[in-house]
Scaffold this motif. Structure first.
Motif, PDB file in Angstrom:
ATOM      1  N   LEU A   1      -8.444  -0.703  -4.894  1.00 68.02           N
ATOM      2  CA  LEU A   1      -7.136  -0.100  -5.177  1.00 68.02           C
ATOM      3  C   LEU A   1      -6.841   1.035  -4.210  1.00 68.02           C
ATOM      4  N   LEU A   2      -7.873   1.854  -3.932  1.00 64.77           N
ATOM      5  CA  LEU A   2      -7.687   2.959  -2.992  1.00 64.77           C
ATOM      6  C   LEU A   2      -7.382   2.418  -1.601  1.00 64.77           C
ATOM      7  N   ARG A   3      -8.088   1.314  -1.218  1.00 62.96           N
ATOM      8  CA  ARG A   3      -7.855   0.747   0.110  1.00 62.96           C
ATOM      9  C   ARG A   3      -6.458   0.155   0.213  1.00 62.96           C
ATOM     10  N   ILE A   4      -6.016  -0.535  -0.842  1.00 60.46           N
ATOM     11  CA  ILE A   4      -4.669  -1.111  -0.822  1.00 60.46           C
ATOM     12  C   ILE A   4      -3.625  -0.011  -0.666  1.00 60.46           C
ATOM     13  N   SER A   5      -3.791   1.075  -1.419  1.00 59.55           N
ATOM     14  CA  SER A   5      -2.858   2.197  -1.337  1.00 59.55           C
ATOM     15  C   SER A   5      -2.851   2.803   0.059  1.00 59.55           C
ATOM     16  N   LYS A   6      -4.063   2.962   0.626  1.00 59.18           N
ATOM     17  CA  LYS A   6      -4.170   3.541   1.966  1.00 59.18           C
ATOM     18  C   LYS A   6      -3.557   2.609   3.008  1.00 59.18           C
ATOM     19  N   GLU A   7      -3.821   1.299   2.879  1.00 59.67           N
ATOM     20  CA  GLU A   7      -3.279   0.329   3.824  1.00 59.67           C
ATOM     21  C   GLU A   7      -1.753   0.311   3.765  1.00 59.67           C
ATOM     22  N   GLU A   8      -1.203   0.324   2.550  1.00 62.90           N
ATOM     23  CA  GLU A   8       0.251   0.297   2.411  1.00 62.90           C
ATOM     24  C   GLU A   8       0.878   1.512   3.075  1.00 62.90           C
ATOM     25  N   ALA A   9       0.274   2.686   2.865  1.00 65.12           N
ATOM     26  CA  ALA A   9       0.788   3.902   3.490  1.00 65.12           C
ATOM     27  C   ALA A   9       0.673   3.806   5.008  1.00 65.12           C
ATOM     28  N   GLN A  10      -0.461   3.264   5.483  1.00 59.72           N
ATOM     29  CA  GLN A  10      -0.687   3.132   6.922  1.00 59.72           C
ATOM     30  C   GLN A  10       0.316   2.167   7.543  1.00 59.72           C
ATOM     31  N   LEU A  11       0.532   1.007   6.890  1.00 60.31           N
ATOM     32  CA  LEU A  11       1.466   0.017   7.416  1.00 60.31           C
ATOM     33  C   LEU A  11       2.896   0.530   7.387  1.00 60.31           C
ATOM     34  N   SER A  12       3.240   1.287   6.324  1.00 64.05           N
ATOM     35  CA  SER A  12       4.574   1.866   6.240  1.00 64.05           C
ATOM     36  C   SER A  12       4.813   2.851   7.370  1.00 64.05           C
ATOM     37  N   LYS A  13       3.806   3.689   7.635  1.00 60.02           N
ATOM     38  CA  LYS A  13       3.930   4.658   8.735  1.00 60.02           C
ATOM     39  C   LYS A  13       4.019   3.940  10.071  1.00 60.02           C
ATOM     40  N   GLN A  14       3.239   2.844  10.188  1.00 58.93           N
ATOM     41  CA  GLN A  14       3.248   2.089  11.438  1.00 58.93           C
ATOM     42  C   GLN A  14       4.631   1.491  11.701  1.00 58.93           C
ATOM     43  N   GLU A  15       5.265   0.922  10.657  1.00 60.56           N
ATOM     44  CA  GLU A  15       6.597   0.334  10.824  1.00 60.56           C
ATOM     45  C   GLU A  15       7.628   1.407  11.165  1.00 60.56           C
ATOM     46  N   THR A  16       7.532   2.563  10.495  1.00 59.48           N
ATOM     47  CA  THR A  16       8.448   3.662  10.789  1.00 59.48           C
ATOM     48  C   THR A  16       8.289   4.124  12.230  1.00 59.48           C
ATOM     49  N   THR A  17       7.037   4.240  12.669  1.00 55.58           N
ATOM     50  CA  THR A  17       6.763   4.667  14.042  1.00 55.58           C
ATOM     51  C   THR A  17       7.315   3.657  15.040  1.00 55.58           C
ATOM     52  N   LYS A  18       7.140   2.348  14.735  1.00 60.95           N
ATOM     53  CA  LYS A  18       7.663   1.312  15.632  1.00 60.95           C
ATOM     54  C   LYS A  18       9.173   1.439  15.796  1.00 60.95           C
ATOM     55  N   MET A  19       9.869   1.678  14.688  1.00 64.14           N
ATOM     56  CA  MET A  19      11.328   1.814  14.748  1.00 64.14           C
ATOM     57  C   MET A  19      11.733   3.021  15.596  1.00 64.14           C
TER      58      MET A  19
END
Length: 360
Positions: free
Chosen positions: A116-134
């Motif tokens: 659960l902690l990894r899923i939460s961390k991954e989601e935050a990481q992927l969200s930041k990655q998409e924002t950064t890409k934009m």
């Protein structure tokens, strides 16, 4: 009246990992969910002492003994367990004493927290990655448009200059415009989809090792710790070489910055993991590639933004290598993680070994 067989059937179909211990803390029963969590066979482990199944702290073992003696239930949050295959697990578990035929049994219900902690961390990481890409794409668009105009104007100006030696100045403008354009293109990354083909992950790592040997001229010790049983993966071989090489080159540069008397060492390790979750998808089998160095470590203030473009711990670094690596691993439905402290930096790459996967 519910019979014994139905009780067993209910336990076998629970998604909660459940273990039953006798009063000597030896295994009496383990359901399939517990077998998957701990990566062991309940039938083969029957009668084994609890510490032979997984290890925790001595205080936890004492608490289980007290639960038997006093018949007192308890719950422990975020306990750190180490399974037989060396995998670290963060779990919550509840212990319930059960009186049966004059003896006390312990029922353990184990809930994995690390997933659960990894899923939460991954989601935050992927969200930041998409924002950064934009943000990067928007910035790149704003930079490339005027760069084209500046370069074109410099070329026109060079044709009109009366003296050829004055063209040195316009050449500088054109060269710097080209350099900035190439930098922006690297920030954007490749839009090319991976060309997937069955690939031996150890061939990828050996290719990286040969390149490192040439670049370091033997100044760095390479340690190989491979699991030969890992089957071929469906990956883009060249992209995967680039992804691993970016991490290893960072390790080389970190090792070069430390005192010469300390021998630089990079370890490449492979292992297979069962029932591993990446994002919201549980994979039956995953290949884990670890790149470990004994360098000075990554500064704590950089660790949260390590995979962002233009983030670098070196004054002369572009900060694009790890961002490109993360993009490649993401395109392969994989995951990359990092943990670091002085003397030990570990990058872990997780790649699915099978086509189909079950949502978690």
């Amino acid at each position: 009246m519910i019979d014994h067989a139905l009780h067993r059937l209910l336990l076998d179909n629970l998604t909660t990992a459940t273990l039953l211990l006798n009063d000597e803390l030896r295994l009496e029963y383990m359901n399939p969910a517990a077998e998957m969590l701990l990566a062991i066979s309940g039938q083969r482990s029957h009668g084994q002492f609890i510490s032979e199944l997984f290890t925790e702290s001595p205080e936890a073992l004492n608490a289980l003994h007290q639960a038997v003696v006093q018949a007192h239930p308890f719950t422990k949050r975020e306990a750190h367990l180490t399974s037989l295959n060396g995998q670290s697990l963060v779990v919550d578990y509840a212990v319930t004493p059960i009186l049966s035929r004059g003896t006390t049994l312990l029922l353990l219900e184990v809930h994995p927290r690390d997933r659960l902690l990894r899923i939460s961390k991954e989601e935050a990481q992927l969200s930041k990655q998409e924002t950064t890409k934009m943000l990067v794409r928007g910035l790149a668009h704003e930079i490339k448009n005027p760069l084209g105009g500046i370069r074109g104007a410099a070329q026109l100006l060079a044709r009109e200059l009366p003296a050829t030696e004055l063209r040195d100045y316009t050449d500088v403008i054109i060269e710097e415009a080209d350099r900035l354009r190439n930098l922006v293109d690297r920030m954007l990354g490749s839009n090319k989809l991976p060309a997937l083909s069955p690939t031996n992950i150890h061939e990828v790592l050996e290719r990286v090792c040969s390149l490192v040997d040439l670049e370091s001229q033997g100044s760095i010790t390479l340690v190989r710790d491979y699991d030969p049983s890992i089957p071929e993966l469906l990956v883009d071989r060249e992209q995967m070489i680039q992804a691993v090489l970016n991490i290893v080159r960072n390790a080389m540069q970190a090792l070069a910055s430390q005192p010469e008397q300390r021998l630089g060492r990079i370890t490449l390790r492979t292992r297979s993991l069962r029932q591993f979750t990446i994002g919201h998808t549980r994979h039956r089998l995953v290949c884990k590639v670890e790149i470990i160095d004994n360098g000075p470590g990554i500064p704590a203030e950089l660790q949260e933004t390590l995979f962002y473009p233009m983030v670098s711990g070196r004054a002369d670094g572009t900060g694009l290598g790890l961002a490109i690596t993360q993009t490649i691993i993401s395109q392969h439905q994989g995951l990359i993680e990092c943990e670091s402290h002085p003397g030990h930096t570990l990058f872990s790459i997780f790649l699915p070994l099978e086509q189909g996967a079950a949502p978690s």
